[in-house]
Design an enzyme around this catalytic site. Structure first.
Site, mmCIF file in Angstrom:
data_model
loop_
_atom_site.group_PDB
_atom_site.id
_atom_site.type_symbol
_atom_site.label_atom_id
_atom_site.label_comp_id
_atom_site.label_asym_id
_atom_site.label_seq_id
_atom_site.Cartn_x
_atom_site.Cartn_y
_atom_site.Cartn_z
ATOM 1 N N HIS A 58 -44.724 -43.156 152.331
ATOM 2 C CA HIS A 58 -45.944 -42.906 151.539
ATOM 3 C C HIS A 58 -47.179 -42.874 152.426
ATOM 4 O O HIS A 58 -47.158 -43.309 153.574
ATOM 5 C CB HIS A 58 -46.109 -43.981 150.465
ATOM 6 N N LYS A 73 -51.254 -47.103 150.200
ATOM 7 C CA LYS A 73 -50.447 -47.595 149.078
ATOM 8 C C LYS A 73 -50.388 -49.124 149.070
ATOM 9 O O LYS A 73 -50.089 -49.750 150.089
ATOM 10 C CB LYS A 73 -49.033 -47.004 149.155
HETATM 11 N N1 LIG Z 1 -45.617 -42.989 138.541
HETATM 12 C C1 LIG Z 1 -46.010 -41.989 139.341
HETATM 13 O O1 LIG Z 1 -45.471 -40.871 139.319
HETATM 14 C C2 LIG Z 1 -47.136 -42.233 140.292
HETATM 15 C C3 LIG Z 1 -47.676 -43.472 140.356
HETATM 16 N N2 LIG Z 1 -48.720 -43.721 141.199
HETATM 17 C C4 LIG Z 1 -49.261 -45.064 141.118
HETATM 18 O O2 LIG Z 1 -50.526 -44.991 140.460
HETATM 19 C C5 LIG Z 1 -51.367 -46.034 140.973
HETATM 20 C C6 LIG Z 1 -52.660 -45.403 141.463
HETATM 21 O O3 LIG Z 1 -52.385 -44.635 142.628
HETATM 22 P P1 LIG Z 1 -53.538 -43.848 143.406
HETATM 23 O O4 LIG Z 1 -54.221 -42.894 142.492
HETATM 24 O O5 LIG Z 1 -52.928 -43.358 144.648
HETATM 25 O O6 LIG Z 1 -54.561 -45.038 143.741
HETATM 26 P P2 LIG Z 1 -56.136 -44.918 143.954
HETATM 27 O O7 LIG Z 1 -56.543 -46.188 144.635
HETATM 28 O O8 LIG Z 1 -56.492 -43.621 144.562
HETATM 29 O O9 LIG Z 1 -56.702 -44.900 142.457
HETATM 30 C C7 LIG Z 1 -56.708 -45.989 141.594
HETATM 31 C C8 LIG Z 1 -58.033 -45.962 140.854
HETATM 32 O O10 LIG Z 1 -57.997 -46.938 139.825
HETATM 33 C C9 LIG Z 1 -59.256 -47.600 139.818
HETATM 34 N N3 LIG Z 1 -59.085 -48.897 139.175
HETATM 35 C C10 LIG Z 1 -58.573 -50.028 139.674
HETATM 36 N N4 LIG Z 1 -58.595 -50.996 138.762
HETATM 37 C C11 LIG Z 1 -59.136 -50.449 137.640
HETATM 38 C C12 LIG Z 1 -59.402 -50.949 136.342
HETATM 39 N N5 LIG Z 1 -59.169 -52.214 136.020
HETATM 40 N N6 LIG Z 1 -59.931 -50.090 135.426
HETATM 41 C C13 LIG Z 1 -60.194 -48.801 135.742
HETATM 42 N N7 LIG Z 1 -59.977 -48.278 136.965
HETATM 43 C C14 LIG Z 1 -59.433 -49.102 137.892
HETATM 44 C C15 LIG Z 1 -59.676 -47.670 141.275
HETATM 45 O O11 LIG Z 1 -61.064 -47.890 141.417
HETATM 46 C C16 LIG Z 1 -59.249 -46.283 141.750
HETATM 47 O O12 LIG Z 1 -60.268 -45.317 141.526
HETATM 48 C C17 LIG Z 1 -50.551 -46.751 142.054
HETATM 49 O O13 LIG Z 1 -49.913 -47.886 141.498
HETATM 50 C C18 LIG Z 1 -49.520 -45.718 142.445
HETATM 51 O O14 LIG Z 1 -48.352 -46.293 142.968
HETATM 52 C C19 LIG Z 1 -49.241 -42.757 141.991
HETATM 53 C C20 LIG Z 1 -48.712 -41.503 141.996
HETATM 54 C C21 LIG Z 1 -47.596 -41.137 141.147
HETATM 55 O O1 LIG Z 2 -48.572 -44.663 145.310
HETATM 56 C C1 LIG Z 2 -48.120 -43.493 145.220
HETATM 57 O O2 LIG Z 2 -48.665 -42.530 145.779
HETATM 58 C C2 LIG Z 2 -46.905 -43.287 144.437
HETATM 59 N N1 LIG Z 2 -46.428 -44.276 143.734
HETATM 60 C C3 LIG Z 2 -45.261 -44.248 142.927
HETATM 61 C C4 LIG Z 2 -44.216 -45.202 143.464
HETATM 62 O O3 LIG Z 2 -44.577 -46.322 143.890
HETATM 63 O O4 LIG Z 2 -43.035 -44.885 143.442
HETATM 64 C C5 LIG Z 2 -44.742 -42.848 142.691
HETATM 65 C C6 LIG Z 2 -44.867 -41.943 143.880
HETATM 66 O O5 LIG Z 2 -43.976 -42.359 144.855
HETATM 67 C C7 LIG Z 2 -46.301 -41.933 144.396
#
Ligand SMILES: NC(=O)C1=CN([C@@H]2O[C@H](COP(=O)(O)OP(=O)(O)OC[C@H]3O[C@@H](n4cnc5c(N)ncnc54)[C@H](O)[C@@H]3O)[C@@H](O)[C@H]2O)C=CC1
Ligand SMILES: O=C(O)C1=N[C@H](C(=O)O)C[C@H](O)C1
Length: 265
Positions: free
Chosen positions: A135, A139
């Protein structure tokens, strides 16, 4: 027909900002609220959100989910960092809010869901199996939610097939050199600037190996799954863990048509 009223929590983040654009572009969805860190959750109820998409941080997700479930707002959660105890807590909230649905998906990309399925299918046939996830360098959680889920599914498939636990021959080594142990499956986490989200499942048998690899090259890879989940979650009360449970209508469903699912948790 009236549009489904959708909010995005974590709207300024990497995946959240992409989700905002996708919801805005969908003819049948109305983006009624976008929340960032520090914004009051009451804005969701004030905006009349029917579905919230939660894409924040493992430290924030439980509080956000508790508010949504408590207010009868169906929730699609992509945030990672789930443990059995955390899932049980969410089940408790959902039990107290009948009719409300929550989907928690370790990965919304179709390729990643299929990787998990293929790995589950292949796992009983090989002596050795290890997972490597790679990743971006921002992360928060390791191993990734996807790798953890993949390893759990692999371990369950092997155990169901009566395979004994894998033998680890290491008698000399540095701590961590063999990765994290997820239900007996070694999982290795790489964090590297320039990457997004990638995973390899390595399987080894007599004189052969099989590698199943998936690459998310852009956050758009998660959008068809998120939109499918948004449209489906109001029809599936309780907790569903894994997007695969919403993919029962086949490939067309992930292109945007409505799908019905069954509970996966
Ligand atoms: N299930 C999936 O397919 C995917 C899951 N993810 C997950 O999504 C999450 C976010 O990932 P990213 O966008 O890369 O992180 P990021 O750090 O770019 O974005 C997270 C955002 O949430 C905000 N935030 C944090 N706490 C908050 C709250 N209490 N209320 C409102 N906003 C809040 C932060 O300020 C930030 O803007 C991670 O846990 C990641 O692993 C990411 C990509 C795909
Ligand atoms: O943090 C990410 O970027 C992602 N988080 C998810 C995970 O923890 O599996 C999904 C994807 O891999 C992107």
């Amino acid at each position: 027909m009236s549009k489904l009223r959708v909010a995005v929590i974590g709207a300024k983040g990497r995946i959240g900002s992409e989700a905002v654009r996708s919801v805005e572009a969908a003819d049948d969805l109305d983006l009624v609220a976008t929340l960032g860190r520090g914004d009051p959750l009451e804005a969701l109820a004030d905006a009349g959100a029917q579905v919230a998409v939660e894409l924040t941080h493992p430290d924030s997700v439980l509080g956000n989910l508790e508010f949504c479930v408590g207010h009868g707002i169906h929730t699609v959660v992509g945030t990672t960092g789930w443990t059995p105890e955390r899932l049980d807590t969410v089940r408790g909230w959902l039990d107290a809010s009948p009719g409300t649905g929550a989907l928690i998906a370790p990965n919304f990309s179709i390729g990643a869901v299929l990787t998990m399925r293929f790995a589950q299918q292949a796992a009983p046939w090989f002596e050795s199996v290890e997972v490597i996830e790679l990743h971006h360098d921002n992360k928060a959680d390791a191993p990734s939610g996807t790798a953890t889920r993949t390893a759990q599914l692999i371990a369950a498939a092997r155990s169901e097939a009566g395979r004994p636990p894998q033998h680890d021959p290491t008698t000399h080594g540095l701590d961590g050199a063999r990765g994290a142990d997820v239900d007996g499956v070694p999982v290795h986490s790489v964090r590297l600037r320039g990457l997004l989200a990638h995973q390899e499942v390595l399987l080894g048998g007599t004189g052969e190996t099989l590698t199943i690899r998936h690459d998310s090259l852009h956050h758009s890879s998660f959008m068809p799954g998120i939109l499918l989940a948004v449209r489906t979650v109001p029809t599936v009360p309780g907790l569903t863990f894994g997007l695969e449970h919403f993919l029962t209508d086949g490939p067309g469903a992930a292109d945007g048509s409505a799908a019905t699912g069954h509970q996966g948790a």
